[in-house]
Structure formats: C-alpha cells, structure tokens
Design an enzyme around this catalytic site. Structure first.
Site, mmCIF file in Angstrom:
data_model
loop_
_atom_site.group_PDB
_atom_site.id
_atom_site.type_symbol
_atom_site.label_atom_id
_atom_site.label_comp_id
_atom_site.label_asym_id
_atom_site.label_seq_id
_atom_site.Cartn_x
_atom_site.Cartn_y
_atom_site.Cartn_z
ATOM 1 N N CYS A 60 -9.167 2.425 3.034
ATOM 2 C CA CYS A 60 -10.135 3.400 3.532
ATOM 3 C C CYS A 60 -10.724 2.973 4.876
ATOM 4 C CB CYS A 60 -11.210 3.621 2.471
ATOM 5 S SG CYS A 60 -12.239 5.076 2.741
ATOM 6 N N HIS A 61 -12.011 2.652 4.941
ATOM 7 C CA HIS A 61 -12.670 2.217 6.168
ATOM 8 C C HIS A 61 -12.539 0.705 6.398
ATOM 9 C CE1 HIS A 61 -14.614 6.152 5.781
ATOM 10 N NE2 HIS A 61 -14.886 6.054 7.073
#
Length: 184
Positions: free
Chosen positions: A114-115
């Site tokens: 994800c991030h």
C-alpha cells in the site's frame, strides 16, 4: 496450513497509530499460521491503534518491542504494512530507514504494501527497481526512479535482495503468499 516457515523469523515494523487494520492483522496471522515467528516492532511499546481504510478506528494490535531495539541480523525478512498515516510517519524516521537498509544490505527479503513503499523511497531502495503500491503514490515512486506496475504483487531481485510489493488490502493473499514462498 502447514508449518512451512517453522524456524523463520519475520520483523513487522509499524508506527503506533494509523496502520491499516487488514495490512497488519492478516499478514501477522497468515505468517504465524505458516509457522513463522513474527515480531511486531513499533515506535513505542504497548499497542498499535489501527485504522480501517485510513478513517475509522480499528482494533489494537500488541507490540512486542520497539524498532530501535532490533537488528536486521536477528530476522529472516521484513514486512512493512501500509496505512497512509503509518507510512508517512515511518518514512521520515532515520532509525526505520537504517533498519530497512540493513535488511537490504544483508540480502534479506523486504515486503511493503500500500503506502509503505514511501519508506522504501526514503531508504533509497527504489531507483531502477520494479514495484507496485497503492496507485496514489505511483508518481512518488516514479519520481524516485522506480518502474511502477499496476499489479497485485511485484517481485524484484535486481539489487541483491528480494523486494516484494503489493497494492492494497485486496491483494493481501498474494502478498503473504509471496512472502511465504520467498522464505520456504
């Protein structure tokens, strides 16, 4: 699931607030079910307060130790869960950057979802590498020299260590399978 990772040790590094619930809970559960010993290291001891979709409070996850008290040499692989607030907090922490670089320098797998690839950017590990992430940070990765791909999981071994990246909670099964395969 069989104990394919019996005797393997995995470090999961997180902040104490803002980690995406599924991206911490599911890898911990799946990797432990596969037989691995998973250590959760955070900024402080106590718990991680997770968030669901970066918005709603989720359950707490127990912390085993702080990340300044561990070394890459004590583990077989590193997992970096996402969550916007989590990754944004971790990416500016020099201790986290040094730890991530320690895994890479030792040729050990580094997995980020994800991030969390923001942490890889700040650790100077993305230039020339193929990887994926949540699409909203694809420009950040490209600007740092990465070749971003919109795929469930991207594996890249071009720099002497395995880099495993994934996009979102929807890809967690493929993400954890890639980690298990790398350590089996």
């Amino acid at each position: 699931m069989t104990s394919t990772l019996e005797g393997r040790t995995i470090l999961l590094v997180t902040s104490n607030f803002g980690t995406e619930t599924d991206e911490i809970q599911r890898p911990i559960a799946t990797l432990r079910e596969a037989g691995a010993s998973v250590t959760v290291a955070a900024t402080e001891t106590g718990t991680v307060r997770t968030l669901v979709l970066d918005h709603d409070l989720g359950p707490e996850v127990p912390v085993d130790t702080t990340y300044d008290a561990v070394q890459a040499s004590d583990f077989d692989a590193l997992v970096l869960p996402g969550g916007t607030l989590n990754a944004d907090s971790l990416r500016t922490d020099e201790t986290v950057q040094a730890l991530v670089k320690g895994f890479a320098d030792a040729g050990k797998p580094v997995a980020a979802i994800c991030h969390a690839p923001w942490v890889l950017i700040e650790s100077e590990l993305v230039e020339g590498r193929q990887l994926t992430s949540v699409p909203t940070i694809s420009t950040d990765l490209r600007n740092a020299g990465a070749q971003w791909k919109d795929q469930e999981v991207v594996l890249d071994e071009s720099a002497g260590f395995l880099l495993i990246t994934s996009r979102s909670p929807d890809d967690l099964e493929a993400f954890t399978t890639a980690i298990i395969d790398a350590l089996s």
